[in-house]
Motif scaffolding. Sequence first.
Motif, PDB file in Angstrom:
ATOM      1  N   GLY A  71     -16.977  -7.599   1.971  1.00 18.17           N
ATOM      2  CA  GLY A  71     -16.071  -6.839   1.137  1.00 18.17           C
ATOM      3  C   GLY A  71     -14.525  -7.041   0.160  1.00 18.17           C
ATOM      4  O   GLY A  71     -14.573  -6.340  -0.558  1.00 18.17           O
ATOM      5  N   LEU A  72     -14.650  -8.361   0.612  1.00 17.25           N
ATOM      6  CA  LEU A  72     -14.057  -9.234  -0.592  1.00 17.25           C
ATOM      7  C   LEU A  72     -13.837  -9.138  -1.845  1.00 17.25           C
ATOM      8  O   LEU A  72     -12.888  -9.178  -2.907  1.00 17.25           O
ATOM      9  N   ARG A  73     -14.632  -9.182  -2.248  1.00 17.88           N
ATOM     10  CA  ARG A  73     -15.185  -9.052  -3.482  1.00 17.88           C
ATOM     11  C   ARG A  73     -14.921  -8.138  -4.857  1.00 17.88           C
ATOM     12  O   ARG A  73     -15.017  -7.839  -5.406  1.00 17.88           O
ATOM     13  N   HIS A  74     -14.648  -6.554  -3.347  1.00 21.18           N
ATOM     14  CA  HIS A  74     -14.199  -5.622  -3.965  1.00 21.18           C
ATOM     15  C   HIS A  74     -12.853  -5.129  -3.575  1.00 21.18           C
ATOM     16  O   HIS A  74     -12.820  -4.714  -4.827  1.00 21.18           O
ATOM     17  N   VAL A  75     -12.284  -5.069  -2.774  1.00 21.22           N
ATOM     18  CA  VAL A  75     -11.120  -4.616  -2.318  1.00 21.22           C
ATOM     19  C   VAL A  75      -9.991  -5.886  -1.793  1.00 21.22           C
ATOM     20  O   VAL A  75     -10.502  -6.860  -0.262  1.00 21.22           O
ATOM     21  N   GLY A  76      -9.344  -6.812  -1.980  1.00 18.95           N
ATOM     22  CA  GLY A  76      -8.729  -7.192  -1.286  1.00 18.95           C
ATOM     23  C   GLY A  76      -7.727  -7.006  -0.673  1.00 18.95           C
ATOM     24  O   GLY A  76      -7.181  -6.028  -1.167  1.00 18.95           O
ATOM     25  N   SER A  77      -7.103  -7.245   0.372  1.00 16.30           N
ATOM     26  CA  SER A  77      -5.942  -6.224   1.268  1.00 16.30           C
ATOM     27  C   SER A  77      -5.014  -7.101   2.565  1.00 16.30           C
ATOM     28  O   SER A  77      -5.814  -8.489   2.396  1.00 16.30           O
ATOM     29  N   LEU A  78      -3.708  -7.201   2.716  1.00 14.82           N
ATOM     30  CA  LEU A  78      -3.346  -7.577   3.358  1.00 14.82           C
ATOM     31  C   LEU A  78      -2.033  -6.623   4.654  1.00 14.82           C
ATOM     32  O   LEU A  78      -1.867  -5.673   3.200  1.00 14.82           O
ATOM     33  N   LEU A  79      -3.152  -6.285   5.066  1.00 10.37           N
ATOM     34  CA  LEU A  79      -2.034  -5.999   6.634  1.00 10.37           C
ATOM     35  C   LEU A  79      -1.202  -5.942   7.444  1.00 10.37           C
ATOM     36  O   LEU A  79       0.152  -5.235   7.316  1.00 10.37           O
ATOM     37  N   ASP A  80      -1.636  -7.416   7.734  1.00 11.07           N
ATOM     38  CA  ASP A  80      -0.595  -7.649   8.360  1.00 11.07           C
ATOM     39  C   ASP A  80      -0.361  -9.049   8.230  1.00 11.07           C
ATOM     40  O   ASP A  80      -1.521 -10.181   8.904  1.00 11.07           O
ATOM     41  N   LEU A 149      -6.738  -3.702  -5.231  1.00 11.94           N
ATOM     42  CA  LEU A 149      -6.011  -4.624  -3.927  1.00 11.94           C
ATOM     43  C   LEU A 149      -5.517  -3.642  -3.918  1.00 11.94           C
ATOM     44  O   LEU A 149      -4.707  -2.826  -3.830  1.00 11.94           O
ATOM     45  N   LEU A 150      -4.884  -3.920  -2.324  1.00 11.42           N
ATOM     46  CA  LEU A 150      -4.323  -2.974  -0.937  1.00 11.42           C
ATOM     47  C   LEU A 150      -3.055  -3.870  -0.257  1.00 11.42           C
ATOM     48  O   LEU A 150      -3.430  -5.140   0.448  1.00 11.42           O
ATOM     49  N   PHE A 151      -1.853  -3.719  -0.382  1.00 10.23           N
ATOM     50  CA  PHE A 151      -0.728  -4.507   0.180  1.00 10.23           C
ATOM     51  C   PHE A 151       0.067  -3.100   0.964  1.00 10.23           C
ATOM     52  O   PHE A 151       1.075  -2.583   0.794  1.00 10.23           O
ATOM     53  N   GLY A 172       0.650  -8.242 -13.238  1.00 12.94           N
ATOM     54  CA  GLY A 172       0.232  -8.839 -13.872  1.00 12.94           C
ATOM     55  C   GLY A 172      -1.334  -8.192 -13.348  1.00 12.94           C
ATOM     56  O   GLY A 172      -1.944  -8.390 -13.764  1.00 12.94           O
ATOM     57  N   LEU A 173      -1.110  -8.107 -12.274  1.00  5.71           N
ATOM     58  CA  LEU A 173      -2.731  -7.490 -11.771  1.00  5.71           C
ATOM     59  C   LEU A 173      -2.863  -6.321 -12.153  1.00  5.71           C
ATOM     60  O   LEU A 173      -3.919  -5.780 -12.642  1.00  5.71           O
ATOM     61  N   ALA A 174      -1.662  -5.346 -12.295  1.00  8.52           N
ATOM     62  CA  ALA A 174      -2.064  -4.173 -12.573  1.00  8.52           C
ATOM     63  C   ALA A 174      -2.775  -3.984 -14.404  1.00  8.52           C
ATOM     64  O   ALA A 174      -3.777  -3.412 -14.941  1.00  8.52           O
ATOM     65  N   ALA A 175      -1.573  -4.924 -15.089  1.00  5.91           N
ATOM     66  CA  ALA A 175      -2.323  -5.082 -16.480  1.00  5.91           C
ATOM     67  C   ALA A 175      -3.234  -5.712 -16.703  1.00  5.91           C
ATOM     68  O   ALA A 175      -4.242  -5.567 -18.097  1.00  5.91           O
ATOM     69  N   GLU A 176      -3.665  -6.202 -15.570  1.00  7.37           N
ATOM     70  CA  GLU A 176      -5.493  -6.781 -16.154  1.00  7.37           C
ATOM     71  C   GLU A 176      -5.906  -5.408 -15.462  1.00  7.37           C
ATOM     72  O   GLU A 176      -7.273  -5.841 -15.471  1.00  7.37           O
ATOM     73  N   GLY A 177      -6.116  -4.707 -15.269  1.00  6.86           N
ATOM     74  CA  GLY A 177      -6.482  -3.588 -14.930  1.00  6.86           C
ATOM     75  C   GLY A 177      -7.464  -3.109 -13.503  1.00  6.86           C
ATOM     76  O   GLY A 177      -7.798  -2.244 -13.054  1.00  6.86           O
ATOM     77  N   ARG A 178      -6.540  -3.748 -13.342  1.00  2.77           N
ATOM     78  CA  ARG A 178      -6.995  -3.278 -11.397  1.00  2.77           C
ATOM     79  C   ARG A 178      -6.222  -2.296 -10.296  1.00  2.77           C
ATOM     80  O   ARG A 178      -4.770  -1.574 -11.309  1.00  2.77           O
ATOM     81  N   THR A 179      -6.454  -1.976 -10.221  1.00  3.86           N
ATOM     82  CA  THR A 179      -5.891  -0.561  -8.472  1.00  3.86           C
ATOM     83  C   THR A 179      -5.151  -1.809  -8.274  1.00  3.86           C
ATOM     84  O   THR A 179      -5.476  -2.072  -7.134  1.00  3.86           O
ATOM     85  N   VAL A 180      -3.380  -1.218  -7.797  1.00  2.00           N
ATOM     86  CA  VAL A 180      -2.337  -2.074  -6.931  1.00  2.00           C
ATOM     87  C   VAL A 180      -2.105  -1.242  -6.274  1.00  2.00           C
ATOM     88  O   VAL A 180      -1.052  -0.193  -6.891  1.00  2.00           O
ATOM     89  N   PHE A 181      -2.360  -1.478  -4.681  1.00  2.62           N
ATOM     90  CA  PHE A 181      -1.685   0.206  -3.878  1.00  2.62           C
ATOM     91  C   PHE A 181      -0.429  -0.711  -2.858  1.00  2.62           C
ATOM     92  O   PHE A 181      -1.448  -1.553  -2.144  1.00  2.62           O
ATOM     93  N   VAL A 182       0.788  -0.112  -2.610  1.00  4.82           N
ATOM     94  CA  VAL A 182       1.477  -1.694  -2.773  1.00  4.82           C
ATOM     95  C   VAL A 182       2.204  -0.150  -0.861  1.00  4.82           C
ATOM     96  O   VAL A 182       3.253   0.969  -1.459  1.00  4.82           O
ATOM     97  N   SER A 183       2.278  -0.302  -0.142  1.00  4.63           N
ATOM     98  CA  SER A 183       3.061  -0.105   1.168  1.00  4.63           C
ATOM     99  C   SER A 183       4.461  -0.630   1.183  1.00  4.63           C
ATOM    100  O   SER A 183       4.826  -1.076   1.634  1.00  4.63           O
ATOM    101  N   SER A 184       5.249   0.348   1.082  1.00  7.40           N
ATOM    102  CA  SER A 184       6.505  -0.536   1.345  1.00  7.40           C
ATOM    103  C   SER A 184       8.027   0.039   1.640  1.00  7.40           C
ATOM    104  O   SER A 184       8.038   1.320   1.644  1.00  7.40           O
ATOM    105  N   HIS A 185       8.915  -0.068   2.520  1.00  5.25           N
ATOM    106  CA  HIS A 185       9.694   0.235   2.807  1.00  5.25           C
ATOM    107  C   HIS A 185      10.953   0.162   2.370  1.00  5.25           C
ATOM    108  O   HIS A 185      12.689   0.925   2.538  1.00  5.25           O
TER     109      HIS A 185
END
Length: 302
Positions: A71-80, A149-151, A172-185
Amino acid sequence: MIEVKQLTKRYGGTTAVKDLTFTVDPGQVTGFLGPNGSGKSTTLRMILGLHEPTSGTVTVEGRPFRSRPRGLRHVGSLLDAQEVHGGRSAVAHLSALARSNRIPRRRVDEVLERVGLAEVAGRRIGGFSLGMKQRLGIAAALLGDAPVLLFDEPLNGLDPEGVKWVRDLFRGLAAEGRTVFVSSHLMSEMEHTADQLIVIGRGELIAAESLEEFSARGTRQSVMVGTPDTEILRDLLAAEGAAVRADGRLLTVTGLSAARVGEIALVHRVPLHHLSTRSGSLEEAFMELTADSVQYLAGEPR
């Protein structure tokens, strides 16, 4: 790319997510916003296959994430960032993840260097501050050099320098063409970081659009006026139906255009030192458009 289609999750009689449909595209930072209890964390967990949807589908790069053996080769994530074994060192934690995903050992050193933890790599995680744990969680997400990438709340515990570093990292990650999804308050940070927004409330979609579009449609513009005669002008504008807030010699006016404010001042011979229009902020738009979706209100009975 992440594709969510008619996603629903129920826990008994409670619906956490209801009929969600949206797409997260590569090449940009997409912010994921919603009040507490809106279903953001549940949605992220369904994307990662940690929760099974009641109905609907979610795919990452065209496939359900659970179908990926490494999985880590396809999606990197930080949930907690707190969900790590405190007795392990940072290097041991990342090395175990690398082995289980068949990732070269050299990547461990590379990501520790990138997040600024190389000098404490051998220390036990239990002695890390929250900010250091956040950096370690980001390192784990970057370990597989994944295209997606999910954060979830990645800025918690970070100092101002760390917040700026994360902001630059995501861009920078988005500029490399990656999908960057960020949840934040943290609305102020999303305003500086996100290109697109997905906004939900009570598990339902409120908006899926650019940051600029969301900020513009949910707020009224205000006019900033500088004058030595604040009390006189304030009363004149209020008589025209405007809402006026004073801060020294600067007035913030809503309900009237800049042109109309200037006309009133001219007719009554009130000198102006400053006159400008200010667009609404992301935070103002968010508060306005999610007002009916807030589940927990301070000071109200439950």
